[in-house]
Design an enzyme around this catalytic site. Structure first.
Site, PDB file in Angstrom:
ATOM      1  N   CYS A  63       1.145  -1.694  -0.025  1.00  0.00           N
ATOM      2  CA  CYS A  63      -0.197   0.155   0.353  1.00  0.00           C
ATOM      3  C   CYS A  63       0.645   1.310  -0.150  1.00  0.00           C
ATOM      4  O   CYS A  63       0.608   1.904  -1.180  1.00  0.00           O
ATOM      5  CB  CYS A  63      -0.592  -0.200   1.030  1.00  0.00           C
ATOM      6  SG  CYS A  63      -1.920  -1.513   0.739  1.00  0.00           S
ATOM      7  N   ASP A  64       2.243   0.994   0.423  1.00  0.00           N
ATOM      8  CA  ASP A  64       2.983   2.560   0.583  1.00  0.00           C
ATOM      9  C   ASP A  64       3.235   2.687  -0.714  1.00  0.00           C
ATOM     10  O   ASP A  64       3.232   3.518  -1.020  1.00  0.00           O
ATOM     11  CB  ASP A  64       4.148   1.881   1.933  1.00  0.00           C
ATOM     12  CG  ASP A  64       5.140   3.367   2.022  1.00  0.00           C
ATOM     13  OD1 ASP A  64       5.596   2.818   0.575  1.00  0.00           O
ATOM     14  OD2 ASP A  64       5.218   3.586   2.613  1.00  0.00           O
TER      15      ASP A  64
END
Length: 170
Positions: A63-64
């Site tokens: 997600c980062d």
């Protein structure tokens, strides 16, 4: 509506709940919270091309990476495009993450309160009460022109296909 056989997380099958959205549908309305706790709704972005990136949590590696990538792309897409990253992270956590990551060209929204976005777009992981990894592109008229639900939650989306859909919607 519960749906199985669509996603896995590290190989384990999971259930998606909510109303699925398909290409050609009118984008469903939703409400979510901005980092300052102010409400946001689909109507707030009327007339813009939207790339909506649903993610499980900004505090995870994939997600980062995904959110940082879309933040870079946002700087190249112009004022007629808005990129929204929506998760069930609390708004405070999203603000902290954005500050630490230097993410300022896209908007993070929290769906933690009532899963309005996740339910309207069919991307709630029932077993985890998180959003699955998915991409939706909405054109200026509010029509969904692209969807991707990433089959394995721990994998990245197809960035190039999503960005091509955004450019086509301009």
């Amino acid at each position: 509506m519960d749906r199985t056989g669509i996603i896995t997380f590290r190989g384990t099958p999971l259930t998606l709940t909510g109303t699925p959205v398909a290409k050609g549908d009118k984008a469903p309305g939703f409400s979510a919270l901005a980092n300052d706790l102010s409400p946001r709704a689909l109507a707030d972005y009327a007339g813009k091309v939207l790339l909506i990136s649903a993610v499980p949590s900004l505090d995870t590696g994939v997600c980062d990476m995904e959110t940082r990538r879309f933040n870079q792309e946002a700087t190249r897409l112009g004022a007629d495009v808005r990129i929204l990253t929506i998760s069930c992270d609390l708004p405070f956590a999203q603000a902290r993450w954005c500050g630490a990551a230097g993410v300022d060209a896209l908007e993070t929204l929290s769906d933690h309160r009532d899963l309005s976005f996740g339910s309207a777009y069919g991307v709630v992981i029932k077993e985890l009460r998180l959003l699955t990894r998915a991409i939706f592109v909405v054109d200026r008229s509010g029509t969904v022109t692209y969807t991707e639900i990433v089959p394995e939650v721990s994998h990245e989306p197809n960035y190039e296909a999503a960005l091509a859909a955004v450019r086509a919607a301009l």
